[in-house]
Every structure is written in structure tokens, then in C-alpha cells.
Write a protein that holds these residues in place. Structure first.
Motif, PDB file in Angstrom:
ATOM      1  N   GLY A   1      15.300   8.115  -5.688  1.00 38.65           N
ATOM      2  CA  GLY A   1      14.745   7.052  -4.861  1.00 38.65           C
ATOM      3  C   GLY A   1      13.271   6.809  -5.046  1.00 38.65           C
ATOM      4  O   GLY A   1      12.769   5.727  -4.714  1.00 38.65           O
ATOM      5  N   THR A   2      12.541   7.788  -5.577  1.00 39.62           N
ATOM      6  CA  THR A   2      11.090   7.607  -5.719  1.00 39.62           C
ATOM      7  C   THR A   2      10.741   6.557  -6.769  1.00 39.62           C
ATOM      8  O   THR A   2       9.622   6.036  -6.767  1.00 39.62           O
ATOM      9  CB  THR A   2      10.418   8.934  -6.101  1.00 39.62           C
TER      10      THR A   2
ATOM     11  N   ARG B   1       7.710   1.486  -8.365  1.00 40.74           N
ATOM     12  CA  ARG B   1       7.724   0.054  -8.692  1.00 40.74           C
ATOM     13  C   ARG B   1       6.994  -0.759  -7.623  1.00 40.74           C
ATOM     14  O   ARG B   1       6.216  -1.664  -7.943  1.00 40.74           O
ATOM     15  CB  ARG B   1       9.159  -0.423  -8.850  1.00 40.74           C
ATOM     16  N   THR B   2       7.245  -0.432  -6.366  1.00 39.80           N
ATOM     17  CA  THR B   2       6.577  -1.149  -5.274  1.00 39.80           C
ATOM     18  C   THR B   2       5.077  -0.931  -5.325  1.00 39.80           C
ATOM     19  O   THR B   2       4.282  -1.877  -5.178  1.00 39.80           O
ATOM     20  CB  THR B   2       7.130  -0.679  -3.916  1.00 39.80           C
TER      21      THR B   2
ATOM     22  N   ALA C   1       3.545  -2.831  -8.376  1.00 43.86           N
ATOM     23  CA  ALA C   1       3.545  -4.280  -8.178  1.00 43.86           C
ATOM     24  C   ALA C   1       2.445  -4.703  -7.215  1.00 43.86           C
ATOM     25  O   ALA C   1       1.875  -5.789  -7.347  1.00 43.86           O
ATOM     26  CB  ALA C   1       4.910  -4.736  -7.661  1.00 43.86           C
ATOM     27  N   ASN C   2       2.105  -3.833  -6.251  1.00 46.30           N
ATOM     28  CA  ASN C   2       1.093  -4.190  -5.260  1.00 46.30           C
ATOM     29  C   ASN C   2      -0.331  -3.955  -5.740  1.00 46.30           C
ATOM     30  O   ASN C   2      -1.260  -4.611  -5.249  1.00 46.30           O
ATOM     31  CB  ASN C   2       1.331  -3.411  -3.959  1.00 46.30           C
ATOM     32  N   ILE C   3      -0.535  -3.026  -6.674  1.00 48.91           N
ATOM     33  CA  ILE C   3      -1.894  -2.803  -7.169  1.00 48.91           C
ATOM     34  C   ILE C   3      -2.204  -3.639  -8.402  1.00 48.91           C
ATOM     35  O   ILE C   3      -3.349  -3.700  -8.845  1.00 48.91           O
ATOM     36  CB  ILE C   3      -2.139  -1.314  -7.501  1.00 48.91           C
ATOM     37  N   PHE C   4      -1.185  -4.299  -8.959  1.00 48.68           N
ATOM     38  CA  PHE C   4      -1.393  -5.124 -10.151  1.00 48.68           C
ATOM     39  C   PHE C   4      -2.238  -6.339  -9.772  1.00 48.68           C
ATOM     40  O   PHE C   4      -1.893  -7.110  -8.875  1.00 48.68           O
ATOM     41  CB  PHE C   4      -0.046  -5.566 -10.716  1.00 48.68           C
ATOM     42  N   ASN C   5      -3.373  -6.512 -10.453  1.00 52.42           N
ATOM     43  CA  ASN C   5      -4.294  -7.619 -10.159  1.00 52.42           C
ATOM     44  C   ASN C   5      -4.193  -8.653 -11.277  1.00 52.42           C
ATOM     45  O   ASN C   5      -4.745  -8.444 -12.361  1.00 52.42           O
ATOM     46  CB  ASN C   5      -5.727  -7.110 -10.030  1.00 52.42           C
TER      47      ASN C   5
ATOM     48  N   ALA D   1       7.262   0.604 -15.622  1.00 53.29           N
ATOM     49  CA  ALA D   1       7.013  -0.145 -16.856  1.00 53.29           C
ATOM     50  C   ALA D   1       7.948  -1.335 -17.006  1.00 53.29           C
ATOM     51  O   ALA D   1       7.597  -2.330 -17.644  1.00 53.29           O
ATOM     52  CB  ALA D   1       7.144   0.782 -18.069  1.00 53.29           C
ATOM     53  N   GLY D   2       9.128  -1.265 -16.400  1.00 50.81           N
ATOM     54  CA  GLY D   2      10.051  -2.380 -16.495  1.00 50.81           C
ATOM     55  C   GLY D   2       9.548  -3.650 -15.828  1.00 50.81           C
ATOM     56  O   GLY D   2      10.017  -4.753 -16.129  1.00 50.81           O
TER      57      GLY D   2
END
Length: 485
Positions: free
Chosen positions: A198-199, A204-205, A208-212, A236-237
Motif C-alpha cells: 500500500g505504500t 505516487r500521491t 504528484a503533489n511536490i511536482f512543480n 516513476a510511472g
């Protein structure tokens, strides 16, 4: 020739012991063949070791020992022979530690750097997956594929970071296990990566949130996160889709960004009101009041983190209406303590050369692209650090506010940071030196170097020549200013 067979586990410690033994026995480097594990024997490695030189006691600086032993974690098959040969040469004094003109030492230093980078990548890109519970402590496992045999050097980091759980890091060659506070290494038998858990959705979450998207640089990202690691990274996906949607997301962020800062908005409103009244005296009075107010508002600036360690903000100073504005990089140590710009060694050099060029300091408005002192403490000293792009951007609107209030006919940009703040890029400062560039509002910007550049030159003749060129630059700016009236 004697053959030394080193174990795959504990390789560095075994090499260290053998190197000392051979050095004490006076065995030269060219008389030894080094191998790992059960490699095929060398046809010429059947003779016992014979001394052909005097015995040596190896005494090296701590730094040299650490670098050599780190370089031994490289995959180069010649690393053990190279390391032993360097030990003997360092002991004999035929090579000095740190001398990069020596090919063998230069090669070893380069491989040490490669190994450290590989260790850093392992620390960054290991992803643990939780295993079914079979004891009182949570158990995790991770799969990693390094290019170099770094497992034993990299594993202690994880014991400090994850000391409250049992875990195993499996590579194609070595398995590192940390169980009940004890770290052990063994040769890998099962090369099957642990199953997903589950980690991975959390990774992924988080990613996705730190990607600027506004700061996306694909080549730089791939340099920091090479594609060879992607297959073992759950996040990475997401990367291909994040890259494809970056332009749209950046546009959305820009559309949602706040408008002009309150301080600048208020100042511009005051200027428009004064102009509408058509009273020149009133406008001058308004400008005179606006600069001190802007400085007071800058004291509370928290747009970047530099305020936390600086003594105080260092705002610009000079006439309310100045024909020339001079922009430097950031306050130095003395400016930070005094609260005034251009009072340190670089400022004194500027004063001397400006006077020699016919400029009157009292008629200039002098300021910096960044208003707080950025430094690194070193003992009792504070060592200047160059502001990064984010800090320059955060402080740019204070500089814009000063330009709006002072309305100079000419701006002199001293150094790459000042040029970047004014024009958007400081690249090619030496190539652009002496040129005049135009801002969006048409204001001319004369480009020159920062006085601190001159002070850092070690050669007195070069320093003297650069002072002469700097004085000529200021004289050119002075002459240009006369043509703008």
C-alpha cells in the motif's frame, strides 16, 4: 606473481589488511595480482610474493584513507592494484596526496566521486515494501540494482534512518539485513523483488503533489533521477503524464497567482493620484514619503527565508529622484550590520572608482537585487553565499518598487545577480560587459562587473587591470547618462 583473492563481503577491510602486509614485506605493486572471490586463477600468479624493495609502514592522512577506501567500492577491476600502487608511492613521497596532475590519483579521485554519487542515489531511490508481520517489529524489504558494489558502504545510513524496524535491502549480489538492531550482509540467493504494498500509492500521491510544473527541466530531472532507476520506483510511472501536462498546469498556476504586492500597489496608487492632481511639488513630496515607507514595509518581508538569519533588511539609499541607479548583488557582512548598502570593501572600491570616473556618490541611488545578507557561518566569520534564483525572484519586486519610485534615467547593473534580477538572466556577464540593454519599459541598463569580483582576483596585476577597466565602465556610464538628458 602472487595472487591476492579478496572476499565479496568485507572486501575493503580485507584489501586494507593485505595491502599493509604486502607493504611491510616490501612487495612491489607490479608483482601482485588482485582478485575478488572465486575468480579463475591467473596463469602467471602462481609464484609466492618476493620482496624487491624495502619494507614500508603506511601512514596516510585520514582524508586519503577515506577517499581510497571509498574508491575501492567502484566496479573497475583495476581498482585494487591502483590503490596499492598509490599507497606505496604516497609512502615513498613520489606523489603528493591531492595532486590531480598524477593520472592514477586523478583516476582514483574521479572514481571516488562516482561511488559517492552512487551511494547517494541508493539512499534516495530505495523504496521499502512492508512484508507480512511475523514478529513484534514491522518488517520491510527493498530491491535495488547499483552499478557499483556499494552495498556495505551505503547500508549504515538506513540503520540510522530506519532503526525502529527490521528490513532487508536486496541487490543482485548482496543482501543487507537489519534485524533487532544488528546489521548483517550476505550473498544474495533469492533475486526476486518483494511484492508491491500500500505504500506505493503514498509515494505516487506524494510525488504528484511536490511536482512543480512551472520549474520543470527534463534533462536536469533525468540527471538527478536517471532512467535506470525508474523501474523500481513506484512514482516513476507518473512522470510521462506529469511532463505532458506540465505546460497546462503551469498556465493554471500563473492565472491563479496573486496580483501586484500590496506595498507596490499602494505606492503606484499614490503616484497616480499625485499625477492626477498635477502638482509637481505634491508629487515630489509623495515620492519622498514613499521611499521611507517602502523601506519600513521591507523590514517585515518574509517572501524568502533569508530574513531569518540576517541582522536586518538593507534597503537602497540615495536621492528621491536620481538620474542613475546602481544595482549590486546583496548586502555583505558590514552592510548587514550597518543597515546601509555599499559600505563594505566592495562598496569602498566602488566609491573610489566612481569618484575617479567623475560620478558623485551623493547623486546616485544605490541598492542591491537582494535585500538580506545570505551567508554560511564559519567559526566567528560569516562567509558570503550567492543568492539562488528563487531568492532573487522573491526580492525582485522590491527592486521594481525602487525603480518605480526613483525613476532613474540609467541603471548600472553590477554583476550577474543584478543583471538577472533586472533582465531575467545573468548568463554571459563578461560577454555582455560594457553593453547597454533595454528593459521592457525602455529604461537603459549598462552592464559591468561587481567590485567583489575585482577584490577576489589573486594576482595583483590582474586586479589592478580590472580596476582600471571598471573605472572605464563607470566613466562610460557617466558619459551615456549625459546623452539621455
Amino acid at each position: 606473481m602472487p595472487e591476492v583473492v579478496l572476499p565479496r563481503l568485507g572486501t575493503v577491510a580485507a584489501w586494507r589488511a593485505e595491502a599493509r602486509r604486502l607493504a611491510r614485506a616490501g612487495v612491489p605493486a607490479e608483482a601482485v595480482v588482485w582478485r575478488i572471490g572465486a575468480a579463475e586463477p591467473d596463469l602467471f600468479a602462481s609464484e609466492p610474493a618476493r620482496a624487491s624493495s624495502s619494507p614500508r609502514e603506511i601512514r596516510l592522512p585520514r582524508e586519503a584513507v577515506e577517499v581510497i577506501e571509498t574508491a575501492l567500492c567502484h566496479s573497475d577491476p583495476e581498482r585494487f592494484a591502483r590503490g596499492y600502487a598509490l599507497l606505496l608511492r604516497l609512502a615513498d613521497g613520489t606523489v603528493r596526496w591531492g595532486d590531480r596532475s598524477d593520472p592514477a590519483l586523478r583516476r582514483l579521485l574521479a572514481q571516488e566521486k562516482t561511488v559517492r554519487r552512487e551511494i547517494h542515489k541508493m539512499h534516495a531511490f530505495v523504496r521499502f515494501r512492508e512484508l507480512p508481520e511475523d514478529g513484534p517489529r514491522r518488517t520491510f524489504a527493498a530491491w535495488f540494482e547499483p552499478d557499483h558494489p556499494i552495498e556495505e558502504a551505503a547500508a549504515p545510513f538506513f540503520t540510522r534512518r530506519f532503526g525502529d524496524m527490521d528490513w532487508a535491502i536486496v541487490t543482485p549480489d548482496v543482501t543487507s539485513r537489519f534485524v533487532n538492531g544488528t546489521l548483517e550482509h550476505s550473498l544474495t540467493e533469492d533475486r526476486t523483488p518483494p511484492p508491491p504494498d500500500g505504500t506505493e500509492d503514498l509515494w505516487r500521491t506524494y510525488y504528484a503533489n511536490i511536482f512543480n510544473p512551472a520549474r520543470l527541466m527534463v534533462k536536469a530531472m533525468q540527471s538527478e533521477m536517471p532512467k535506470r532507476y525508474w523501474k523500481n520506483l513506484p512514482e516513476a510511472g507518473l512522470i510521462p503524464d506529469l511532463i505532458r501536462g506540465a505546460a497546462g498546469r503551469a498556465a493554471e498556476m500563473q492565472a491563479a497567482a496573486p496580483t501586484e504586492p500590496p506595498a507596490r500597489t499602494a505606492a503606484m496608487a499614490r503616484q497616480r493620484q499625485a499625477a492626477a492632481e498635477g502638482a509637481a511639488r505634491g508629487a515630489d513630496a509623495e515620492q519622498s514619503a514613499a521611499l521611507p515607507q517602502a523601506k519600513a514595509e521591507a523590514e517585515a518581508c518574509r517572501r524568502c527565508g533569508l530574513w531569518a538569519n540576517a541582522t536586518q533588511v538593507v534597503f537602497g539609499e540615495g536621492p528621491t529622484v536620481a538620474r542613475m541607479m546602481v544595482v549590486g548583488e546583496q548586502p555583505g557582512d558590514r552592510e548587514d550590520l550597518a543597515g546601509r548598502p555599499f559600505v563594505g570593501p566592495a562598496g569602498q572600491l566602488f566609491d573610489e572608482e566612481a569618484a575617479a570616473a567623475g560620478l558623485d556618490r551623493s547623486t546616485l541611488y544605490v541598492t542591491n537585487a537582494v535585500k538580506h545578507f545570505k551567508f554560511t557561518p564559519r567559526g566567528k566569520r560569516r562567509i558570503h553565499q550567492k543568492p539562488d534564483a528563487g531568492e532573487v525572484t522573491a526580492c525582485r519586486w522590491w527592486l521594481d518598487l525602487e525603480r518605480d519610485l526613483v525613476r532613474p534615467r540609467l541603471i548600472v547593473a553590477m554583476g550577474a545577480t543584478a543583471l538577472a534580477s533586472l533582465t531575467g538572466t545573468g548568463a554571459g556577464i563578461l560577454r555582455r560587459r560594457g553593453s547597454v540593454e533595454r528593459l521592457e519599459d525602455g529604461t537603459p541598463v549598462f552592464v559591468t562587473v561587481h567590485p567583489s569580483y575585482i577584490l577576489r582576483l589573486p594576482d595583483p596585476e590582474a586586479r589592478s587591470e580590472e580596476r582600471r577597466r571598471f573605472r572605464a565602465d563607470l566613466a562610460t556610464a557617466h558619459a551615456l547618462l549625459d546623452t539621455l538628458d
